[in-house]
Design an enzyme around this catalytic site. Structure first.
Site, PDB file in Angstrom:
ATOM      1  N   ASP A   2      74.817 -22.134 -87.703  1.00 37.70           N
ATOM      2  CA  ASP A   2      76.161 -22.650 -87.944  1.00 37.70           C
ATOM      3  C   ASP A   2      77.051 -21.485 -88.374  1.00 37.70           C
ATOM      4  OD1 ASP A   2      78.310 -24.397 -88.273  1.00 37.70           O
ATOM      5  OD2 ASP A   2      77.098 -25.918 -89.266  1.00 37.70           O
ATOM      6  N   GLU A  10      84.390 -31.689 -92.955  1.00 37.07           N
ATOM      7  CA  GLU A  10      83.334 -31.283 -93.880  1.00 37.07           C
ATOM      8  C   GLU A  10      83.891 -30.575 -95.108  1.00 37.07           C
ATOM      9  OE1 GLU A  10      81.152 -27.795 -92.097  1.00 37.07           O
ATOM     10  OE2 GLU A  10      82.411 -28.365 -90.406  1.00 37.07           O
TER      11      GLU A  10
END
Length: 736
Positions: A317, A513
């Site tokens: 990520d 997020e």
């Protein structure tokens, strides 16, 4: 339904691309590719599309320098490439656009031009290895203004329709391919277990069966075989593993579970994604029992690549490798830990020169074996060859016109109406007559940004007219017989008793997020509460349309509402909500998550013994009755007021995993239960949510202190792993 009549090719052929690459070297970037010339014999084996992919990869690997190989393992944010020629200088293998990375003007044509310019730069290198370009197309091609935006995953989970989700995947692939981009960081296969988590809306649901079924999205995007379809786009199963189960629902937190429970709840969707041939897997920022996923060799190499047989490539990520030591700035140790754990491509995303220097140092020192580098390259190159990037590296402009097309918007509208979950409908207020005089209020009624949520033309999303589409209010006005009989005021001012009904479109505003975590209260904001109070005071019956990325704490307000429709985050096609409000389509959605009685009840999930406000699978139709049970299999005959339903979750040579659901079938509450069954020679190795004893080959499980109390109709469950065959157990349940 065919969504495109584009010709069966994805991009202009390699010869045209190489011609364009030559123009790029002379500075003539942006020139349209030349017409496709007649095919000629490939100069080298890896350039010969008639050869098997494995043979082409072998040939190319043998010609690559260490710098070539390390570059393939590097992914760089487009905005960080300064100058763009660094893409060739450092042999960068992949580029991405992060959540806030865009082009100007932001339209499909500019995105395609940008992609082709970068690709021409990559093709100008000695070996001409094409770049693969990644983007978060998580509910449509959401970085592109004017693209079709579908409901976020939680809404798609509510449809319970894998075939529809596969068609959505196909439509998204066409729009992504129309901008040249060949890799999407979707779908998110997280199993959300705590709605406080700011990524709840990225999950298809709280039980592993639901995200597992929705892996059909992968088939839609990639096609039955990667690269065989003209608009095939590489997909990404994310985030591996357990990010939906962190303690407290904390983003990037710690998933504190036994291995058996991790496997039972969070692994099944990834196993199915691998079975479907998913091209890449992205690791999670989160940890499992204190160890970050990006450094977890057992989970990545042993389980994912070994046990599950994943043959694609693993990508990190955003800057996640830099988090391994808790300090800012890459270190060689962090890079070696991640690569040796099984990370094949690192999303750097900015300081690529330092990253490459450190990675090279780790390889030269022997701390990252060359065999690991070659394995990573083999995985990456295999997908590039399978996608057809070596033959068709540039944008197929025949797909560019599909971005925001009428066909895709019609499909999105269908997805919206199938995602609507009718939670309450006292007195049959809904559907509203099309001739009714209706008052519409609420901050989410006429706001395309609010109804689309996060990851909409920007990472966190924002309120306002961020892209093209139909708001819920516009959909309502289009649905009624006389639009002049629809009045709108955001704050509910002006409502009076002359209206047949008031529709309040309230809920959350965009987030993604991190910023979306809700560790405290989970109710409506003060504006919504004030608007609803004005509507209530008028005496007009109120139907609430809740636009949100998760269940909200509305139990205290619910008695004031005649109807409640969970609309989730529907995207750009708000008319799909109006289709249900006015009865053109009956609501068919069912809750993909349990709906809490209050924030203090979090986490609340099906089978945990808690009593939610609305259970998992709840959904009304317009006759006021629930939809059929999400699990239509007949329950065993009740014994002692409860039943025990056995389900085989997983099996492997020499072992299996199972779940048993206990249901109170009596008319009064149950304070305790016991389940027993013949193991048939199997041996239980672990068990959760129950207390086990084994006598003479027969297992007996009693409730724990937290799941023994069951109201009539309530369920709970326990699970176990065992050595040996599951056989055909017939568990018996008794109460007391």
């Amino acid at each position: 339904m065919a969504l495109s009549t584009a010709p069966p090719r994805r991009r202009p052929a390699l010869a045209a691309a190489l011609c364009a690459a030559a123009l790029a070297v002379t500075g003539l970037t942006g020139v349209a590719p030349a017409p496709e010339p007649a095919a000629s014999a490939a100069a080298l084996p890896y350039q010969d599309p008639s050869l098997p992919v494995a043979q082409r990869v072998d040939d190319l690997l043998a010609r690559m320098s260490l710098d070539d190989k390390l570059g393939q393992m590097t992914q760089v944010e487009k905005e960080a490439l300064a100058p763009q020629s660094d893409l060739a200088t450092y042999r960068i293998g992949s580029v991405l656009s992060g959540g806030d990375s865009t082009v100007s003007p932001n339209n499909a044509q500019t995105w395609a031009d940008t992609y082709d310019s970068l690709q021409r730069t990559a093709l100008a290198t000695p070996l001409g290895i094409p770049v693969i370009y990644g983007i978060d197309a998580v509910h449509g091609h959401n970085a592109v203004r004017g693209a079709t935006l579908f409901p976020h995953n939680i809404g798609l989970g509510a449809t319970r329709d894998p075939d529809l989700v596969e068609r959505v995947g196909r439509a998204v692939a066409e729009e992504v391919a129309g901008t040249g981009i060949d890799w999407s960081f979707a779908p998110c296969l997280c199993v959300v277990r705590n709605d406080r988590w700011g990524r709840t809306y990225e999950s298809f649901g709280e039980k592993p069966e639901l995200p597992t079924a929705m892996t059909s999205f992968i088939t839609g995007m990639q096609g039955a075989t990667l690269g065989a379809d003209p608009a095939s786009v590489l997909t990404t199963a994310k985030h591996y593993l357990g990010d939906g189960g962190t303690t407290g629902g904390v983003d990037q937190g710690d998933t504190e579970l036994s291995e058996a429970e991790l496997r039972a709840v969070h692994l099944p969707p990834f196993a199915e994604a691998v079975r479907r041939g998913v091209g890449s897997v992205m690791l999670s920022y989160s940890s499992w029992n204190g160890v970050k996923s990006h450094g977890h060799k057992y989970l990545v190499t042993d389980v994912l690549k070994g046990e599950l047989g994943f043959t694609g490539f693993v990508v990190s990520d955003w800057a996640a490798v830099d988090q391994l030591d808790g300090q800012s700035g890459f270190t060689g140790t962090e890079i070696a830990t991640a690569v040796n754990a099984g990370v094949d491509m690192v999303m750097v995303p900015h300081d690529y020169t330092r990253f490459l220097t450190l990675l090279r140092g780790e390889v030269n020192a022997g701390r990252v074996p060359l065999v690991r580098v070659n394995d990573a390259n083999r995985r990456i190159l295999t997908k590039k060859f399978e996608l057809g990037l070596f033959e068709r590296p540039l944008t197929d402009r025949s797909y560019t016109s599909t971005v925001g097309s009428a066909a895709h918007r019609a499909l999105a509208r269908q997805a919206v109406r199938e995602s609507q979950v009718l939670l309450k409908n006292d007195g049959g207020l809904l559907p509203l007559p099309k001739s009714a005089k209706v008052f519409v209020a609420g901050k989410n009624a006429d706001d395309i940004g609010n109804q689309s949520g996060g990851w909409t033309v920007g990472w966190q999303g924002r309120s306002g007219a961020v892209t093209e589409g139909t708001t819920i209010l516009q959909g309502i006005r289009a649905a009624v017989t006389d639009p002049s009989r629809v009045t709108y005021d955001r704050y509910g001012n002006g409502v009076d008793g002359s209206y047949s009904a008031a529709v309040a479109v309230v809920g959350e505003t965009p987030y993604a997020e991190g910023r979306g975590d809700r560790p405290g209260a989970m109710g409506l904001d003060q504006e919504d509460l004030s608007t609803l109070a004005r509507l209530k005071a008028s005496g007009v019956p109120v139907a609430v349309v809740l636009v949100s990325g998760r269940p909200l704490d509305v139990a205290a307000q619910l008695p004031d509402w005649r109807a409640l429709l969970a609309s989730w985050l529907p995207g750009t096609e708000g008319a799909g909500v109006a289709d249900v409000l006015f009865g053109d389509h009956a609501p068919t959605g069912r809750l993909p998550v349990s709906w809490m009685r209050g924030a203090s009840q979090q986490p609340v999930n099906d089978g945990d013994g808690k009593s939610p406000l609305f259970p998992y699978g709840h959904g009304l139709t317009y006759d006021g009755t629930p939809d059929p049970d999400p699990d239509p299999d007949p329950d065993p005959e009740p014994v002692g007021g409860c039943t025990a339903d056995f389900r085989l979750v997983n099996s492997w040579p020499g072992g299996h995993q199972a779940e048993i659901t206990v249901k109170n079938t009596g008319t009064g509450p149950v304070s305790g239960w016991t389940v027993d069954w013949d193991l048939g020679g199997a041996t239980v190795t672990s068990l959760w949510n129950g207390v086990l004893t084994v006598t003479d080959g027969r297992a007996t499980v009693r409730n724990t202190s937290s799941n023994g109390a069951l109201a009539p109709g309530a369920t709970t469950s326990f699970g176990y792993t065992a050595n040996g065959s599951a056989g055909s157990p017939a568990p018996r349940c008794t109460t007391g």
